[in-house]
Design a protein around this motif. Structure first.
Motif, PDB file in Angstrom:
ATOM      1  N   ASP A 179       0.195   7.757   4.360  1.00  0.00           N
ATOM      2  CA  ASP A 179       0.057   8.405   3.042  1.00  0.00           C
ATOM      3  C   ASP A 179      -0.546   7.439   2.025  1.00  0.00           C
ATOM      4  OD1 ASP A 179       1.146  10.746   4.007  1.00  0.00           O
ATOM      5  OD2 ASP A 179       3.176  10.316   3.301  1.00  0.00           O
ATOM      6  N   CYS A 180      -0.103   6.189   2.076  1.00  0.00           N
ATOM      7  CA  CYS A 180      -0.617   5.162   1.167  1.00  0.00           C
ATOM      8  C   CYS A 180      -2.105   4.945   1.402  1.00  0.00           C
ATOM      9  CB  CYS A 180       0.168   3.862   1.379  1.00  0.00           C
ATOM     10  SG  CYS A 180      -0.325   2.492   0.329  1.00  0.00           S
ATOM     11  N   PHE A 181      -2.509   4.896   2.662  1.00  0.00           N
ATOM     12  CA  PHE A 181      -3.922   4.689   2.990  1.00  0.00           C
ATOM     13  C   PHE A 181      -4.782   5.862   2.512  1.00  0.00           C
ATOM     14  CE2 PHE A 181      -7.514   5.568   5.758  1.00  0.00           C
ATOM     15  CZ  PHE A 181      -8.215   4.374   5.691  1.00  0.00           C
ATOM     16  N   ILE A 182      -4.325   7.084   2.774  1.00  0.00           N
ATOM     17  CA  ILE A 182      -5.110   8.267   2.396  1.00  0.00           C
ATOM     18  C   ILE A 182      -5.302   8.315   0.880  1.00  0.00           C
ATOM     19  CG2 ILE A 182      -5.102  10.793   2.345  1.00  0.00           C
ATOM     20  CD1 ILE A 182      -3.729  10.728   5.093  1.00  0.00           C
ATOM     21  N   GLY A 188     -11.247   5.940  -3.891  1.00  0.00           N
ATOM     22  CA  GLY A 188     -12.404   5.051  -3.834  1.00  0.00           C
ATOM     23  C   GLY A 188     -12.118   3.661  -3.321  1.00  0.00           C
ATOM     24  N   ARG A 189     -11.002   3.509  -2.622  1.00  0.00           N
ATOM     25  CA  ARG A 189     -10.631   2.218  -2.032  1.00  0.00           C
ATOM     26  C   ARG A 189     -10.623   1.101  -3.079  1.00  0.00           C
ATOM     27  NH1 ARG A 189     -12.057   1.736   4.279  1.00  0.00           N
ATOM     28  NH2 ARG A 189     -11.524   3.867   4.841  1.00  0.00           N
ATOM     29  N   LYS A 190      -9.970   1.393  -4.165  1.00  0.00           N
ATOM     30  CA  LYS A 190      -9.907   0.458  -5.291  1.00  0.00           C
ATOM     31  C   LYS A 190      -9.316  -0.890  -4.871  1.00  0.00           C
ATOM     32  CE  LYS A 190      -8.098   0.103 -10.009  1.00  0.00           C
ATOM     33  NZ  LYS A 190      -7.287   0.782 -11.044  1.00  0.00           N
ATOM     34  N   LYS A 194      -7.657  -6.099  -0.128  1.00  0.00           N
ATOM     35  CA  LYS A 194      -6.502  -6.653  -0.827  1.00  0.00           C
ATOM     36  C   LYS A 194      -5.816  -5.587  -1.674  1.00  0.00           C
ATOM     37  CE  LYS A 194      -4.888 -10.432  -3.730  1.00  0.00           C
ATOM     38  NZ  LYS A 194      -5.239 -11.659  -4.494  1.00  0.00           N
ATOM     39  N   GLY A 195      -6.608  -4.685  -2.256  1.00  0.00           N
ATOM     40  CA  GLY A 195      -6.028  -3.608  -3.055  1.00  0.00           C
ATOM     41  C   GLY A 195      -5.107  -2.733  -2.228  1.00  0.00           C
ATOM     42  N   PHE A 196      -5.516  -2.442  -0.986  1.00  0.00           N
ATOM     43  CA  PHE A 196      -4.638  -1.652  -0.123  1.00  0.00           C
ATOM     44  C   PHE A 196      -3.396  -2.446   0.265  1.00  0.00           C
ATOM     45  CE2 PHE A 196      -3.193  -0.505   4.181  1.00  0.00           C
ATOM     46  CZ  PHE A 196      -2.708   0.758   3.893  1.00  0.00           C
ATOM     47  N   LEU A 197      -3.566  -3.715   0.596  1.00  0.00           N
ATOM     48  CA  LEU A 197      -2.413  -4.540   0.987  1.00  0.00           C
ATOM     49  C   LEU A 197      -1.408  -4.646  -0.161  1.00  0.00           C
ATOM     50  CD1 LEU A 197      -4.184  -7.379   3.012  1.00  0.00           C
ATOM     51  CD2 LEU A 197      -2.879  -5.433   3.901  1.00  0.00           C
ATOM     52  N   GLN A 198      -1.890  -4.708  -1.393  1.00  0.00           N
ATOM     53  CA  GLN A 198      -0.980  -4.732  -2.539  1.00  0.00           C
ATOM     54  C   GLN A 198      -0.180  -3.436  -2.621  1.00  0.00           C
ATOM     55  OE1 GLN A 198      -3.984  -5.536  -5.507  1.00  0.00           O
ATOM     56  NE2 GLN A 198      -3.356  -7.684  -5.733  1.00  0.00           N
ATOM     57  N   ARG A 199      -0.850  -2.328  -2.357  1.00  0.00           N
ATOM     58  CA  ARG A 199      -0.154  -1.033  -2.384  1.00  0.00           C
ATOM     59  C   ARG A 199       0.863  -0.923  -1.256  1.00  0.00           C
ATOM     60  NH1 ARG A 199      -3.749   4.129  -4.107  1.00  0.00           N
ATOM     61  NH2 ARG A 199      -5.092   3.184  -5.671  1.00  0.00           N
ATOM     62  N   GLY A 205      10.086  -2.428   4.095  1.00  0.00           N
ATOM     63  CA  GLY A 205       9.889  -2.758   5.502  1.00  0.00           C
ATOM     64  C   GLY A 205       8.505  -3.275   5.846  1.00  0.00           C
ATOM     65  N   ILE A 206       7.623  -3.426   4.842  1.00  0.00           N
ATOM     66  CA  ILE A 206       6.261  -3.909   5.106  1.00  0.00           C
ATOM     67  C   ILE A 206       6.144  -5.378   4.700  1.00  0.00           C
ATOM     68  CG2 ILE A 206       3.817  -3.660   4.555  1.00  0.00           C
ATOM     69  CD1 ILE A 206       4.957  -1.383   6.246  1.00  0.00           C
ATOM     70  N   TYR A 207       5.625  -6.186   5.605  1.00  0.00           N
ATOM     71  CA  TYR A 207       5.433  -7.618   5.365  1.00  0.00           C
ATOM     72  C   TYR A 207       3.941  -7.944   5.442  1.00  0.00           C
ATOM     73  CZ  TYR A 207       5.426 -12.665   6.425  1.00  0.00           C
ATOM     74  OH  TYR A 207       5.174 -14.016   6.432  1.00  0.00           O
ATOM     75  N   VAL A 208       3.398  -8.433   4.333  1.00  0.00           N
ATOM     76  CA  VAL A 208       1.997  -8.853   4.262  1.00  0.00           C
ATOM     77  C   VAL A 208       1.974 -10.381   4.247  1.00  0.00           C
ATOM     78  CG1 VAL A 208      -0.155  -8.738   2.958  1.00  0.00           C
ATOM     79  CG2 VAL A 208       1.396  -6.765   2.964  1.00  0.00           C
ATOM     80  N   PRO A 209       1.680 -11.024   5.369  1.00  0.00           N
ATOM     81  CA  PRO A 209       1.813 -12.489   5.437  1.00  0.00           C
ATOM     82  C   PRO A 209       0.893 -13.258   4.497  1.00  0.00           C
ATOM     83  CG  PRO A 209       0.856 -11.596   7.461  1.00  0.00           C
ATOM     84  CD  PRO A 209       1.335 -10.437   6.673  1.00  0.00           C
TER      85      PRO A 209
END
Length: 641
Positions: A179-182, A188-190, A194-199, A205-209
């Motif tokens: 859902d977050c990706f869609i 517009g893939r703002k 990195k913008g998606f990883l921040q979201r 439960g999500i770990y962004v190393p």
């Protein structure tokens, strides 16, 4: 999405072992038109098809994602070396089995991290897919590489290869990620990748190393984590399904064309295990116990049998025999499917004569071997590891088995456990010989086969033994010789695992990000399929450590201090460190701890931390006995039984 289906010439498939590994087209496989979809996911167990197709977690996620109209999940596994050679020679990119779409065109590539020795395969698959191996090098047009599975409780050695990890159970959180990706894509893939990883990092439960940096002291010892991205959580607790009855599970599994490792249906009875074996990471990582209702399981069994035609179903869990309604469930299933001649099996048995009777009923038409896991050769050491069984339990169970017609018993042990002495090691040989002698005593015959199998113990994060220094390869080999020398009975055979693979597993399982360059170097020099004994190249790994100037023994042989910070504690199953240390101290005294499932809380901290209760249908749910966690109170009570 650009459509660029991979075509594999027949002449290539004719030149490889088991071409069906690479063709797709199996019954129940899902195919969708990528041009109509909002999100595409490639799911992988980074091992050969025969192994990967047996993975329960990926089967579940495959159905979860494919039940959504606007998304698709497809499968990809590691090509065996013969197929890899053909693909590289013919410039064929790694592709998904369903659509034959190159993996690099998917939105996500998700790896199930089942054990440490598949890490070199991950790098090899990324390279074959034309996806940059290091996360920092991936551009906007490349998939997000995700990791999940049992190894997420220390992913630091491979963190630099992944965009993010899902910690814990994935059935719910995978939909939140999609859902977050869609939403990000529609907007517009703002902010780019990195913008998606921040979201996505705001999802529990999500770990962004890449949002964290490790700090070390002047001696190179880890001292803590520093968030380099605003709002990055300091601790990521695992995701957990509160009620297994409401969780999506397998109803229409893909049916392979060839025989796979576990070529049968799998009915998951419950999750979690509360027996408290101190060596067992899964026993902590999957807590608390949450059973499915008996009627729910019967419905799931019916759906799977109708849609597959399988004639065998395994009743699976970490300790299947602990399902509170098991005898009644088995009677119902066997009665209902007797005419269809469906066989039901248990992957694990308690050392208990009652369950021997149950196994006898389930295997009335055939007598395959039975496997018991005493784990240690003496009662003292079984108490150290909190195994909860005695030698007499084993003798009683073996007597029942021999009386019912079994003559083939396998005994599973570990060597290199904390406080182990030579007497404990020799005890493995003595116990195996006692079981063989028992058969002759019970039956008056000599056609018995007892197999004693000893693996090399690997201390794991989030267990009471995470502080323990692993045995050296030389010490493991000495103990293996000691067992062989003390087995005199020709009815007993001894099998043991290669110490070198266990040493490598021990290094990686408690390693940090400095190991990434070693893993990368080993892959470059030819490491792959390290979990396969015929493929493992210990000299390649040894040279990789030397070339990169990394001392592997720092990670596995070194005894850790009580208050030493651990690099893995920010991605956690929710267990209290104080509880684990208390269990380690009790192990030194060979003091046992009771099973909390139907007794008092032992203070591990998982239920209150995650806000999830034990669900046991023999006793009702733990809602009735919810307690406010206080580890000090548990200590005060002297929790020593």
């Amino acid at each position: 999405m650009k459509k660029s289906m991979v075509r594999v010439p027949h002449k290539i498939l004719q030149n490889v072992l088991k071409p069906s590994r690479y063709t797709g087209g199996e019954a129940n496989a899902v195919q969708k038109d990528h041009k109509t979809l909002s999100c595409t996911v490639a799911l992988s167990m980074p091992d050969v098809y025969d192994v990967g197709m047996s993975n329960l977690g990926l089967k579940i996620l495959y159905e979860v994602i494919n039940r959504r109209q606007e998304t698709v999940a497809e499968r990809v596994y590691t090509p065996w070396p013969d197929m890899e050679e053909q693909m590289r020679q013919n410039n064929i990119l790694l592709y998904a089995l369903e659509s034959k779409e190159p993996i690099k065109n998917f939105d996500f590539l998700g790896f199930s991290l089942q054990y440490e020795l598949i890490y070199s395969n991950i790098l090899n698959m990324l390279d074959m897919a034309d996806i940059p191996i290091w996360a920092k090098d991936r551009t906007e047009d490349k998939p997000f590489v995700i990791g999940g599975g049992p190894c997420v409780y220390n992913v630091e050695p491979i963190a630099d290869f992944f965009d993010f990890f899902i910690i814990g159970e994935g059935e719910e959180v995978v939909n939140e990620v999609i859902d977050c990706f869609i939403a990000w894509d529609k907007q517009g893939r703002k902010g780019g990748r990195k913008g998606f990883l921040q979201r996505v990092s705001t999802i529990a439960g999500i770990y962004v190393p890449s949002f964290y940096q490790a700090d070390y002291d002047e001696n190179g010892n880890f001292i803590g984590w520093q968030a380099v991205e605003k709002d990055a959580p300091s601790v990521i607790n695992k995701r957990v399904i509160a009620d297994m009855n409401n969780a999506i599970t397998i109803e229409k599994p893909v049916i392979p064309f060839i025989e796979i490792v576990h070529d049968r249906l799998m009915l998951e009875l419950f999750r979690g295990c509360s027996r408290g074996c101190r060596f067992c990471q899964a026993g902590i990582a999957y807590r608390p116990v949450r059973e499915r209702r008996q009627e729910n399981l019967r419905t799931l069994a019916e759906k799977m049998l109708q849609k597959t035609g399988y004639e065998e179903m395994s009743l699976t869990s970490l300790s299947s025999a602990d399902y509170s309604c098991l005898p009644v469930l088995i009677d119902e299933l066997m009665g209902e499917y007797e005419q269809q001649r469906v066989n039901f099996s248990l992957p694990s048995l308690r050392i208990d004569s009652f369950f021997i009777d149950l196994a006898h009923k389930m295997q009335s038409m055939r007598k395959s071997g039975l496997t018991f896991a005493p784990e240690a050769g003496t009662q003292r050491l079984r108490d150290v590891i909190n195994k909860g069984v005695t030698e007499e339990d084993l003798i009683t169970a073996a007597t029942a088995a021999f009386s019912h017609g079994w003559n083939n018993i396998k005994l599973y042990f570990m060597i290199g456990l904390p406080t182990e002495t030579d007497e404990d090691v020799i005890g493995i040989a003595k116990l195996a010989e006692r079981v063989a002698a028992l058969y002759r005593e019970v039956t008056g015959r000599r056609d018995v086969k007892v197999t004693a199998s000893a693996s090399c113990f690997v201390p794991k994060p989030f267990t009471p033994f995470q502080w323990f220094g692993q045995n050296t390869a030389e010490e493991f080999k000495r103990k293996q010789r000691l067992i062989k020398e003390n087995i005199k009975d020709r009815a007993v055979s001894f099998h043991y695992h290669d110490a070198a693979t266990s040493i490598l597993e021990g290094i990686i399982s408690r390693g940090d990000r400095r190991l990434a360059k070693v893993i990368y170097r080993a892959w470059q020099d030819g490491a792959k399929f390290d979990g396969w004994s015929e493929m493992f190249k210990p000299e390649v790994w040894q040279q990789a450590f030397e070339k990169e100037g990394v001392d592997g023994s720092y990670y596995n042989v070194r005894q850790r201090g009580k208050d030493e910070p651990f690099v893995w504690e920010h991605t956690t199953p929710g267990v209290s460190r104080a509880f684990l240390w208390h269990e380690y101290e009790k192990a030194q005294k060979a003091a046992t701890t009771h099973d909390c499932r139907r007794s008092a809380c032992t203070g591990c901290g998982i239920c209150p931390t995650l806000g999830v209760d034990v669900i046991d249908y023999k006793q009702g749910t733990a809602e009735e006995k919810r307690h406010t966690f206080s580890f000090d109170a548990v200590l005060k009570k002297g929790n020593d039984n």
